[in-house]
Each structure stands twice: as structure tokens, then as C-alpha cells.
Design an enzyme around this catalytic site. Sequence first.
Site, PDB file in Angstrom:
ATOM      1  N   CYS A  58       0.798  -1.251   0.019  1.00 56.62           N
ATOM      2  CA  CYS A  58      -0.004   0.045  -0.045  1.00 56.62           C
ATOM      3  C   CYS A  58       0.947   1.265  -0.047  1.00 56.62           C
ATOM      4  O   CYS A  58       0.428   2.164  -0.555  1.00 56.62           O
ATOM      5  CB  CYS A  58      -0.917   0.060   1.053  1.00 56.62           C
ATOM      6  SG  CYS A  58      -0.317  -0.787   2.500  1.00 56.62           S
ATOM      7  N   HIS A  91      -2.363   6.456   4.001  1.00 57.39           N
ATOM      8  CA  HIS A  91      -0.659   6.539   4.622  1.00 57.39           C
ATOM      9  C   HIS A  91      -0.235   7.953   3.736  1.00 57.39           C
ATOM     10  O   HIS A  91      -0.424   8.060   2.872  1.00 57.39           O
ATOM     11  CB  HIS A  91      -0.041   5.208   3.739  1.00 57.39           C
ATOM     12  CG  HIS A  91      -0.398   3.902   4.532  1.00 57.39           C
ATOM     13  ND1 HIS A  91      -1.249   3.879   5.390  1.00 57.39           N
ATOM     14  CD2 HIS A  91      -0.149   2.710   4.014  1.00 57.39           C
ATOM     15  CE1 HIS A  91      -1.488   2.540   5.901  1.00 57.39           C
ATOM     16  NE2 HIS A  91      -0.767   1.795   4.884  1.00 57.39           N
TER      17      HIS A  91
HETATM   18  N1  LIG Z   1      -5.074  -3.388   5.068  1.00 58.09           N
HETATM   19  C1  LIG Z   1      -4.380  -2.704   4.012  1.00 58.09           C
HETATM   20  O1  LIG Z   1      -4.190  -1.515   3.691  1.00 58.09           O
HETATM   21  C2  LIG Z   1      -3.783  -3.571   2.786  1.00 58.09           C
HETATM   22  C3  LIG Z   1      -3.032  -2.937   1.707  1.00 58.09           C
HETATM   23  C4  LIG Z   1      -2.667  -3.590   0.813  1.00 58.09           C
HETATM   24  C5  LIG Z   1      -2.200  -4.907   0.726  1.00 58.09           C
HETATM   25  N2  LIG Z   1      -2.646  -5.789   1.932  1.00 58.09           N
HETATM   26  C6  LIG Z   1      -2.438  -7.190   1.906  1.00 58.09           C
HETATM   27  O2  LIG Z   1      -4.071  -7.516   1.737  1.00 58.09           O
HETATM   28  C7  LIG Z   1      -4.298  -9.016   2.255  1.00 58.09           C
HETATM   29  C8  LIG Z   1      -5.552  -8.810   3.267  1.00 58.09           C
HETATM   30  O3  LIG Z   1      -5.305  -7.807   4.168  1.00 58.09           O
HETATM   31  P1  LIG Z   1      -6.419  -7.379   5.307  1.00 58.09           P
HETATM   32  O4  LIG Z   1      -5.872  -5.950   5.730  1.00 58.09           O
HETATM   33  O5  LIG Z   1      -7.842  -7.194   4.582  1.00 58.09           O
HETATM   34  O6  LIG Z   1      -6.381  -8.326   6.278  1.00 58.09           O
HETATM   35  P2  LIG Z   1      -7.491  -8.816   7.362  1.00 58.09           P
HETATM   36  O7  LIG Z   1      -8.317  -7.581   7.767  1.00 58.09           O
HETATM   37  O8  LIG Z   1      -6.883  -9.289   8.649  1.00 58.09           O
HETATM   38  O9  LIG Z   1      -8.565  -9.772   6.501  1.00 58.09           O
HETATM   39  C9  LIG Z   1      -8.086 -11.136   6.344  1.00 58.09           C
HETATM   40  C10 LIG Z   1      -9.064 -11.707   5.602  1.00 58.09           C
HETATM   41  O10 LIG Z   1      -8.563 -12.999   5.281  1.00 58.09           O
HETATM   42  C11 LIG Z   1      -9.421 -14.063   5.751  1.00 58.09           C
HETATM   43  N3  LIG Z   1      -8.732 -15.187   6.179  1.00 58.09           N
HETATM   44  C12 LIG Z   1      -7.897 -15.438   7.422  1.00 58.09           C
HETATM   45  N4  LIG Z   1      -7.767 -16.735   7.500  1.00 58.09           N
HETATM   46  C13 LIG Z   1      -8.214 -17.426   6.324  1.00 58.09           C
HETATM   47  C14 LIG Z   1      -8.289 -18.688   6.132  1.00 58.09           C
HETATM   48  N5  LIG Z   1      -7.503 -19.607   6.691  1.00 58.09           N
HETATM   49  N6  LIG Z   1      -8.738 -18.997   4.777  1.00 58.09           N
HETATM   50  C15 LIG Z   1      -9.602 -18.139   4.278  1.00 58.09           C
HETATM   51  N7  LIG Z   1      -9.659 -16.815   4.540  1.00 58.09           N
HETATM   52  C16 LIG Z   1      -8.850 -16.439   5.529  1.00 58.09           C
HETATM   53  C17 LIG Z   1     -10.329 -13.471   6.887  1.00 58.09           C
HETATM   54  O11 LIG Z   1     -11.467 -13.894   7.083  1.00 58.09           O
HETATM   55  P3  LIG Z   1     -12.007 -14.212   8.472  1.00 58.09           P
HETATM   56  O12 LIG Z   1     -12.820 -12.645   8.706  1.00 58.09           O
HETATM   57  O13 LIG Z   1     -12.886 -15.289   8.398  1.00 58.09           O
HETATM   58  O14 LIG Z   1     -11.015 -14.126   9.545  1.00 58.09           O
HETATM   59  C18 LIG Z   1     -10.357 -12.067   6.213  1.00 58.09           C
HETATM   60  O15 LIG Z   1     -11.396 -11.999   5.389  1.00 58.09           O
HETATM   61  C19 LIG Z   1      -2.880  -9.025   3.063  1.00 58.09           C
HETATM   62  O16 LIG Z   1      -2.230  -9.945   2.065  1.00 58.09           O
HETATM   63  C20 LIG Z   1      -2.320  -7.722   3.334  1.00 58.09           C
HETATM   64  O17 LIG Z   1      -1.057  -7.785   3.320  1.00 58.09           O
HETATM   65  C21 LIG Z   1      -3.482  -5.020   3.014  1.00 58.09           C
END
Ligand SMILES: NC(=O)c1ccc[n+]([C@@H]2O[C@H](COP(=O)([O-])OP(=O)(O)OC[C@H]3O[C@@H](n4cnc5c(N)ncnc54)[C@H](OP(=O)(O)O)[C@@H]3O)[C@@H](O)[C@H]2O)c1
Length: 345
Positions: A146, A239
Site C-alpha cells: 500500500c 498513508h
Molecule cells: N489493509 C491494507 O491496507 C492492505 C493494503 C495492501 C495490501 N494488503 C494485503 O491484503 C491482504 C488482506 O489484508 P487485510 O488488511 O484485509 O487483512 P484482514 O483484515 O486481517 O483480513 C483477512 C481476511 O482473510 C480471511 N482469512 C483469514 N484466514 C483465512 C483462511 N485460513 N482461509 C480463508 N480466509 C482467511 C479473513 O477471514 P475471517 O474474517 O473469516 O477471519 C479475512 O477475510 C494481506 O495480504 C495484506 O498484506 C492490505
Amino acid sequence: MSRIPVAVVGATGAVGQALVAALHGHPWFTVEALVASERSAGLKYRDAVRWVLPGSVPPEVADRTILDVTADLQTPIILSCIDAGLARELEPQWAQRGHRVFSNASAFRLHPTVPLLIPEVNADHYALVQYRDSAWKGLIVTNPNCCVAGLAMALGPLTKRWSLERVYVTTFQAVSGAGLQGLAALPIADNVIPWIAGEEEKLQKEPPKILGWLQGARVVEYPVEIIPSCYRVPVRHGHTLALVIEGDADMTPERAAEAWRDFRPPDWVRQLPSGVGQPIRVWTEVDRPQPALDRDEGQGMVVHVGRIRGQAGRVLCTVLVHNLIRGAAGAVLLNAELSVSLNPL
Ligand SMILES: NC(=O)c1ccc[n+]([C@@H]2O[C@H](COP(=O)([O-])OP(=O)(O)OC[C@H]3O[C@@H](n4cnc5c(N)ncnc54)[C@H](OP(=O)(O)O)[C@@H]3O)[C@@H](O)[C@H]2O)c1
């Protein structure tokens, strides 16, 4: 055309929610499957999701039953918003089965034949997919970290005019960048946390690939040294990055501002449903950009550059990027649109 069904994996997370919101009324895509962990599988989306965005859960998906990752997904497109460990395991399996996978995770960003795209900057790198793993009937395309989404967008127009040598970047990162789990656990009120796991490494390694040039089956990296320091701050979304950019002596603050102001991506990229006419907004007001005021411009797809100053060969500025949109959900969607526009399904 009839809309293309997509699956959102990680649909309950911070990025997944932003994606579900961005897909509401999308002209090309329709959400067919919502996938999350075992914790959420079997529940209705509205019951499983802790919605943290403005507005409420889009009505067309609110009663959809969430699947787990063992589900036999039938959609031609998978939008992957899961953590890198899980992505490393699952994304190649989906690609082998013929899905086009567009990933937010870091697992394959640096893979030599997987494109790492900011379409406005390096849409030509999409051509790498022709050299992909021969076992993949589908493909994997990634978008950057990001902060890198803002950093590489800002550096892109400069690399077209000057050679850059070194960039010092200090980040002030919003809490939603830590995902929903991280968000709940962070002691962020009245606080600044001077370390974010893995972030400085991504800021060093991803921009040289994005800013590099295609040579056959690989990208020759742009030779710039990046010196990052990353901080978590009590901001909800958006950010902020403070940059010191060192390069050719004829790069002045005035000329850099002109390069950013004049930057226009190719028309076909700007015209994609998630494209914006002018992806960089230049500020002259000394107290802008600010996350609370400016992050949502262009549905969150605009990268802001302000506080442009310095001297010949050394330009300082402030960059703002919406981490959940330009840095994640909007980026993955733009990549999927780019793919469909180049190779219709
Ligand atoms: N947040 C940001 O600003 C951002 C920016 C760029 C990239 N990213 C990347 O995008 C990805 C997601 O980030 P996020 O911030 O959205 O994370 P998050 O809020 O922690 O969400 C994680 C998601 O993955 C699911 N999950 C967890 N364990 C799983 C499993 N075993 N099988 C299937 N689904 C599973 C969760 O489902 P449950 O709700 O059921 O647990 C939830 O839907 C990561 O790789 C992160 O590095 C994030």
C-alpha cells in the site's frame, strides 16, 4: 456485455470489504462468491463481517453465504485479499485450475514472471504473463504494497525525465493497514509505533521492479536505492509518506511539480472503470495533503503530492495514498479490468 462473475477471497477483511464496496454496481464484474476463514464460512456475509467502511453492507451480498477456501470456485476471476502465507499456498492452485488471480498479497510480487502492476505506470509489464509457469492455465497478477502504491506512482513520472539515485522515505501509516485483526490489537491511541513488520523491506524491493523495464521474460530493475523508515500512527485510513528524492542535477522542485502535474497515463488505462483521468493531484497549499480531508478523492484512487521543495538534484515532498483503495482494493480491481480489457473473457 454480461457481467463477469468474480470471487472475493478474504471478503470479510479490511481490504475484502473495500473490494465488496467497490464492486457494488461495477459495470463489468459481479460478485458471485465470498470466501473467508472457517470462522466465517457458513454464515451470512452481513453476520460474519465487522463492517468498518462508511455506509452499510451492499444489499446484493448481505445475505450471501460465505464459503471456505476448500470450495470449488467456478468464477473465471479470483480477487485475493488474504495474507501472504495462505496466498503462497492457494494462488498457484487457483492459477493451475485456470482462474485469473489478482492478488493483494506479497507472496508473488517479486516472482520474476508475475507482473507487479500500477497500470498507470507500468501496464506494459502485463506482458510477463506470457512467460508464466507452464502448469498455470490461468495466471497471477499482483499489485504493490500500500505505501509502494503511492511511492512508485510518485516516482514514475520523475523516472521518465531524470535518473533517480536515492530516495529516503518516512511513512506515517494508518491503522487500517494492519487489517482488522491487527487493528483490534494495536495500542495506537496516544501513540506512534516505530516499526511495521516486513514493510521497510517491501518499500526497498518493490519499486525497482515496478519502475524497471521489460527485457524478454524478465524485468530489469530500476537502479534506485530506497532508505525507508515506517511508523504506525493514529489515522484511520490513508498513508502519508515524506520523501527526499535525489537524482540528476536538473531535477528541481519546480520541474518535478510540472512532471507530476503533467502526468497522464495512457488513455485506455484512464478509461478503465476504476481508472482516474489524473491519478496524481499536486498541492500548493502548505498544509495539504491531509488523510482526513483528501484520501477519498477520485473514489480513493488519486495519489496526492504536496509540500514540494528542495533544490536542484534533491526534491522533498509529501505523498498521500488511500491504503485500502489505491493501495489494495482499487488496485486489484484495476488490474483485473486491465487484464479483461487486454484479453477479454
Ligand atoms: N489493509 C491494507 O491496507 C492492505 C493494503 C495492501 C495490501 N494488503 C494485503 O491484503 C491482504 C488482506 O489484508 P487485510 O488488511 O484485509 O487483512 P484482514 O483484515 O486481517 O483480513 C483477512 C481476511 O482473510 C480471511 N482469512 C483469514 N484466514 C483465512 C483462511 N485460513 N482461509 C480463508 N480466509 C482467511 C479473513 O477471514 P475471517 O474474517 O473469516 O477471519 C479475512 O477475510 C494481506 O495480504 C495484506 O498484506 C492490505
